[in-house]
Design an enzyme around this catalytic site. Structure first.
Site, PDB file in Angstrom:
ATOM      1  N   LYS A 199       0.818  -1.041   0.012  1.00 50.35           N
ATOM      2  CA  LYS A 199      -0.043   0.045  -0.048  1.00 50.35           C
ATOM      3  C   LYS A 199       0.760   1.228   0.127  1.00 50.35           C
ATOM      4  CE  LYS A 199      -2.004   2.745   3.188  1.00 50.35           C
ATOM      5  NZ  LYS A 199      -1.823   4.024   2.320  1.00 50.35           N
ATOM      6  N   GLU A 274       9.635   0.142  10.668  1.00 52.99           N
ATOM      7  CA  GLU A 274      10.852   1.258  10.655  1.00 52.99           C
ATOM      8  C   GLU A 274      10.145   2.399  10.808  1.00 52.99           C
ATOM      9  OE1 GLU A 274      12.937   4.172   9.211  1.00 52.99           O
ATOM     10  OE2 GLU A 274      12.678   3.137   7.562  1.00 52.99           O
ATOM     11  N   CYS A 308      13.297   9.981   8.474  1.00 53.58           N
ATOM     12  CA  CYS A 308      12.934   9.418   9.903  1.00 53.58           C
ATOM     13  C   CYS A 308      14.437   9.453  10.972  1.00 53.58           C
ATOM     14  CB  CYS A 308      12.624   8.013   9.763  1.00 53.58           C
ATOM     15  SG  CYS A 308      13.464   7.096   8.703  1.00 53.58           S
ATOM     16  N   GLU A 405       9.661  14.295  17.560  1.00 50.48           N
ATOM     17  CA  GLU A 405       9.751  14.120  16.031  1.00 50.48           C
ATOM     18  C   GLU A 405       9.070  15.324  15.469  1.00 50.48           C
ATOM     19  OE1 GLU A 405       8.932  10.803  13.801  1.00 50.48           O
ATOM     20  OE2 GLU A 405      10.815  10.903  12.863  1.00 50.48           O
TER      21      GLU A 405
HETATM   22  P1  NAP Z   1       1.803   7.555   9.244  1.00 44.08           P
HETATM   23  O1  NAP Z   1       0.569   7.830   9.357  1.00 44.08           O
HETATM   24  O2  NAP Z   1       2.440   6.400   9.938  1.00 44.08           O
HETATM   25  O3  NAP Z   1       1.566   6.609   7.512  1.00 44.08           O
HETATM   26  C1  NAP Z   1       2.467   5.898   7.179  1.00 44.08           C
HETATM   27  C2  NAP Z   1       1.576   4.832   6.248  1.00 44.08           C
HETATM   28  O4  NAP Z   1       0.606   4.088   7.182  1.00 44.08           O
HETATM   29  C3  NAP Z   1       0.813   5.583   5.139  1.00 44.08           C
HETATM   30  O5  NAP Z   1       0.807   4.486   4.041  1.00 44.08           O
HETATM   31  C4  NAP Z   1      -0.633   5.448   6.073  1.00 44.08           C
HETATM   32  O6  NAP Z   1      -1.511   5.483   5.146  1.00 44.08           O
HETATM   33  C5  NAP Z   1      -0.367   4.246   6.670  1.00 44.08           C
HETATM   34  N1  NAP Z   1      -1.561   4.134   7.590  1.00 44.08           N
HETATM   35  C6  NAP Z   1      -1.754   5.102   8.491  1.00 44.08           C
HETATM   36  N2  NAP Z   1      -2.862   4.604   9.534  1.00 44.08           N
HETATM   37  C7  NAP Z   1      -2.957   3.280   9.109  1.00 44.08           C
HETATM   38  C8  NAP Z   1      -3.516   2.339  10.113  1.00 44.08           C
HETATM   39  N3  NAP Z   1      -4.358   2.545  11.087  1.00 44.08           N
HETATM   40  N4  NAP Z   1      -3.234   1.135   9.733  1.00 44.08           N
HETATM   41  C9  NAP Z   1      -2.313   0.774   8.534  1.00 44.08           C
HETATM   42  N5  NAP Z   1      -1.709   1.683   7.839  1.00 44.08           N
HETATM   43  C10 NAP Z   1      -1.865   2.749   8.119  1.00 44.08           C
HETATM   44  O7  NAP Z   1       2.697   8.704   8.647  1.00 44.08           O
HETATM   45  P2  NAP Z   1       2.192  10.029   8.030  1.00 44.08           P
HETATM   46  O8  NAP Z   1       0.867  10.457   8.430  1.00 44.08           O
HETATM   47  O9  NAP Z   1       2.528   9.781   6.755  1.00 44.08           O
HETATM   48  O10 NAP Z   1       3.129  11.013   8.926  1.00 44.08           O
HETATM   49  C11 NAP Z   1       2.944  11.269  10.190  1.00 44.08           C
HETATM   50  C12 NAP Z   1       4.274  11.326  10.856  1.00 44.08           C
HETATM   51  O11 NAP Z   1       4.891   9.918  10.792  1.00 44.08           O
HETATM   52  C13 NAP Z   1       5.556  12.121  10.444  1.00 44.08           C
HETATM   53  O12 NAP Z   1       5.347  13.381  10.822  1.00 44.08           O
HETATM   54  C14 NAP Z   1       6.654  11.542  11.059  1.00 44.08           C
HETATM   55  O13 NAP Z   1       6.742  11.862  12.143  1.00 44.08           O
HETATM   56  C15 NAP Z   1       6.385   9.995  10.934  1.00 44.08           C
HETATM   57  N6  NAP Z   1       6.955   9.610   9.587  1.00 44.08           N
HETATM   58  C16 NAP Z   1       7.963   8.653   9.679  1.00 44.08           C
HETATM   59  C17 NAP Z   1       8.446   8.099   8.656  1.00 44.08           C
HETATM   60  C18 NAP Z   1       9.735   7.132   8.449  1.00 44.08           C
HETATM   61  O14 NAP Z   1      10.375   6.932   7.456  1.00 44.08           O
HETATM   62  N7  NAP Z   1      10.042   6.547   9.907  1.00 44.08           N
HETATM   63  C19 NAP Z   1       7.921   8.476   7.330  1.00 44.08           C
HETATM   64  C20 NAP Z   1       6.804   9.364   7.177  1.00 44.08           C
HETATM   65  C21 NAP Z   1       6.476   9.619   8.309  1.00 44.08           C
HETATM   66  P3  NAP Z   1      -2.080   7.133   4.525  1.00 44.08           P
HETATM   67  O15 NAP Z   1      -1.146   7.516   3.685  1.00 44.08           O
HETATM   68  O16 NAP Z   1      -3.294   6.792   4.088  1.00 44.08           O
HETATM   69  O17 NAP Z   1      -2.024   7.899   5.842  1.00 44.08           O
END
Ligand code: NAP
Ligand code: MG
Length: 505
Positions: A199, A274, A308, A405
């Site tokens: 996804k 990760e 990250c 973060e």
């Molecule tokens: P996120 O909400 O953790 O999203 C990452 C992935 O998980 C996306 O594909 C998201 O879909 C999906 N997802 C969200 N809720 C889910 C659920 N309940 N069950 C399964 N999958 C789910 O991250 P974000 O909203 O993109 O970013 C928020 C924060 O995450 C950032 O500000 C940062 O702190 C952190 N982040 C960390 C990394 C890393 O590389 N470690 C990368 C990006 C963000 P959707 O796209 O539809 O939400």
């Protein structure tokens, strides 16, 4: 910010790609969501709609997982030799490089990153990842074992291990390196002989869909790689919980990582994560500042701080503190911020309005908690999601900007006196443990400190160096398991022990 600069002219294939209605890849076919629902994809430099993609939900997830299961159990993939698989995985890398410009432009349009960076880093690293993994296909062997079990005199055992693919894998990725994260995830799946439903992130689905086209073109059989677009709660969640999925690999926030663990717990799927970080970057007073200052600046400003492993807590030794702070602040002030498609841009917009609000919220909280800014500190312009590269000085431990973060171009600089246990305690004092940096010209200090830092990667006199051979992943709440290197196969292979009684001969 650069104003009205000439942008790179879009490749005709990119114009066509974003101009057409996009579909997702399930069982070798390009399909809409069963519900007919779709959602808009935005250009973060303008906030304008650039494409439309299907909004997959549980019924689509079910079909995709069923296709992956069929492909794993009975398709041509399951009968292919490792060498045949290796050639296909290598070919994916070649095709990525053949489409380098298209992929770089799509990535820049969708995510906002400079096209020059996408071209030189994201696309090249993605291609290299597949080609590194291609080499492993023929080398994922078990061991031959000599047993010491008490045995009847004369009887013997022939014992060995086999490494076997874990089965159907669910993968969920974020928006910060859309193409590269897809490559990190899919490369080892293909090398190990698993099948997958991936996804893509809702904010940045385009380069993953383009990659899916190339994967199909390389000869990956139908159903082996299924790439779907949708929202976290309605698409990611049913995928992570699906009973026919044996393993979930997730990259994203620590908060969602915990939800993934809960979703997978019901039938004890294997999980790798990760997650986030608040990485310390430590500059000792014997460091070569010509190297350390730009190093510390790019450790935080690379990819607009949306990494990250961003070096977001900058520990600087007393004697050089003012010089380093001024150097990093000057670097920040000089960074050319603009649309990713402007070839002179060094830092693009943040990925979305949500992310802009989040980062600006942290800047406000810093001001409320008495932070001082040596550079930046606010949104840039009115259109698009631009924010100033920001340096906060003399941050202290109870500030949110120091603790949490931010995932934006905001570094918190902290002064320290000695390289002692107190420095190590502070550097390690977060819930995270993804990465750390050290700048010093003293090799003894470098090694001693590297050993004491609780982080999955420690960069010495460099930062943000990635290679398909270097394992990457987190201690503590930064995650479970490792991506890349040979270590990644621990995530995708089961070990089977086979013990054959040879009787008495
Ligand atoms: P996120 O909400 O953790 O999203 C990452 C992935 O998980 C996306 O594909 C998201 O879909 C999906 N997802 C969200 N809720 C889910 C659920 N309940 N069950 C399964 N999958 C789910 O991250 P974000 O909203 O993109 O970013 C928020 C924060 O995450 C950032 O500000 C940062 O702190 C952190 N982040 C960390 C990394 C890393 O590389 N470690 C990368 C990006 C963000 P959707 O796209 O539809 O939400
Ligand atoms: Mg986008």
């Amino acid at each position: 910010m650069t104003k009205d600069a000439p942008l790179v002219s879009l490749h005709p294939n990119v114009k066509a790609f974003i101009g057409e209605k996009r579909r997702m890849l399930i069982d070798g076919k390009w399909v809409d969501a069963k519900s007919g629902k779709s959602f808009e994809v935005l250009d973060p430099a303008t906030g304008q709609v650039i494409a439309n993609v299907p909004a997959a939900e549980k019924p689509d997830v079910d079909v995709a997982v069923a296709a992956a299961k069929r492909a794993f159990e009975s398709g041509p993939w399951s009968r292919m030799t490792p060498a045949e698989r290796g050639k296909i995985v290598w070919k994916i890398g070649e095709l990525i490089m053949e489409h380098q410009e298209e992929l770089a432009q799509i990535e820049s349009l969708d995510n906002g990153k400079p096209v020059t960076v996408a071209r030189a880093a994201d696309v090249v690293l993605a291609a290299e990842l597949f080609q590194y993994m291609a080499g492993w296909c023929t080398k994922l062997d078990g061991r031959s074992l000599t047993l010491s079990v008490p045995y009847t005199p004369g009887s013997e055992y022939h014992a060995f291990t086999r490494r076997e693919p874990v089965g159907v894998v669910a993968q969920i990725i974020p928006w910060n390196f859309p193409l590269l994260m897809a490559a990190w995830k899919l490369g080892p799946v293909l090398a190990s002989g698993c099948t997958v439903v991936l996804k893509l992130a809702e904010e940045t689905p385009l380069s993953g869909l383009k990659l899916a086209e190339l994967i199909q073109k390389a000869g990956v059989p139908d159903g082996v790689v299924n790439v779907i677009t949708g929202f976290g709660e309605t698409c990611g969640a049913p995928l992570a919980a699906h009973p026919d999925v044996s393993k979930v690999a997730f990259t994203g926030s620590t908060e969602v990582g915990k939800l993934i663990v809960k979703a997978a717990a019901n039938d004890l799927k294997k999980v790798t994560l990760e997650l986030g970080g608040k990485s310390p970057n430590i500059i000792l007073d014997d460091a070569d500042l010509e190297q350390a200052i730009p190093g510390a600046a790019s450790a935080i400003f690379f990819n607009h701080g949306q990494c990250c492993c961003a070096g977001s807590r900058l520990f600087i030794q007393d004697k050089i503190y003012d010089k380093v702070v001024e150097g990093v602040a000057e670097y920040a002030r000089k960074l050319k911020v603009g649309p990713g498609l402007d070839p002179s841009t060094q830092m693009g917009p943040l990925v979305s309005q949500v992310q802009l609000d989040r980062v600006c919220g942290y800047l406000e909280s810093g001001k409320e908690q008495g932070a001082t800014f040596a550079a930046g500190g606010k949104r840039l312009g009115e259109q698009g999601y631009f924010v100033e590269p920001t340096v906060i000085v003399d941050a202290h431990e109870n500030m949110k900007v120091y603790q949490e973060e931010i995932f934006g171009p905001v570094v918190a600089a902290v002064r320290f006196k000695e390289l002692d246990d107190e420095l190590v305690r502070k550097a390690n004092d977060t819930i995270y443990g993804l990465a750390a940096g050290i700048y010093t010209s003293n090799i003894t200090r470098a090694h001693r400190l590297a050993t004491k830092l609780r982080a999955g990667t420690v960069w010495v006199n460099c930062y943000n160096i990635f290679d398909a051979a270097l394992p990457f992943g987190g201690y503590k709440q930064s995650g479970w398991g490792r991506e890349m290197g040979v270590e990644v196969f621990n995530n995708y292979l089961e070990t089977k022990s086979v013990c054959v009684g040879l009787g008495q001969g």
